[in-house]
Motif scaffolding. Structure first.
Motif, PDB file in Angstrom:
ATOM      1  N   ALA A  34       3.329 -45.337 -12.617  1.00 31.95           N
ATOM      2  CA  ALA A  34       4.582 -44.629 -12.322  1.00 31.95           C
ATOM      3  C   ALA A  34       5.388 -44.438 -13.598  1.00 31.95           C
ATOM      4  N   GLN A  35       5.475 -45.484 -14.385  1.00 22.69           N
ATOM      5  CA  GLN A  35       6.232 -45.428 -15.633  1.00 22.69           C
ATOM      6  C   GLN A  35       5.641 -44.373 -16.568  1.00 22.69           C
ATOM      7  N   ALA A  36       4.323 -44.308 -16.643  1.00 25.50           N
ATOM      8  CA  ALA A  36       3.657 -43.337 -17.508  1.00 25.50           C
ATOM      9  C   ALA A  36       3.966 -41.903 -17.085  1.00 25.50           C
ATOM     10  N   LYS A  37       4.210 -41.704 -15.799  1.00 26.19           N
ATOM     11  CA  LYS A  37       4.557 -40.364 -15.307  1.00 26.19           C
ATOM     12  C   LYS A  37       6.055 -40.114 -15.330  1.00 26.19           C
ATOM     13  N   GLY A  38       6.816 -41.105 -15.750  1.00 25.63           N
ATOM     14  CA  GLY A  38       8.267 -40.959 -15.797  1.00 25.63           C
ATOM     15  C   GLY A  38       8.909 -41.003 -14.426  1.00 25.63           C
TER      16      GLY A  38
END
Length: 109
Positions: A34-38
């Motif tokens: 999720a973090q990698a996709k913002g």
């Protein structure tokens, strides 16, 4: 009578209630993805749920809105009536003749 957000949310809940393995998978997503996709973990989870819902609709040969109606209609007859009503709206918005539209999408009137 296009499907509304409340009806779709109800369909997603029913869909998920019928698939405990999917619920488990969604509850255990890697927060780094999720973090990698913002996105927040909740946004990422919601997106995966919508993808699973749409994939199931496609597997069944339905539009996602048809699966929403199928899951939320009180009876099979209610589903068919609502489904045809939405198809009529789509045909009208597309400026298509109803009989031509029915033939194109394999609908019986």
């Amino acid at each position: 009578m296009a499907t509304n957000d409340q009806q779709h949310e109800q369909a997603l809940k029913l869909f998920l209630d019928q698939r405990p393995e999917l619920r488990h998978e969604l509850d255990n997503l890697n927060p780094l993805l999720a973090q990698a996709k913002g996105e927040t973990p909740a946004q990422f989870r919601e997106e995966r749920l919508h993808e699973a819902f749409e994939a199931e609709a496609e597997r069944l040969g339905l539009f996602a809105w048809e699966l929403t109606l199928q899951l939320t209609a009180a009876t099979a007859e209610d589903y068919q009536n609502q489904r045809l009503e939405v198809h009529r709206e789509v045909a009208q918005m597309a400026g298509m003749d109803w009989l031509e539209y029915c033939e194109l999408y394999g609908l019986s009137q």
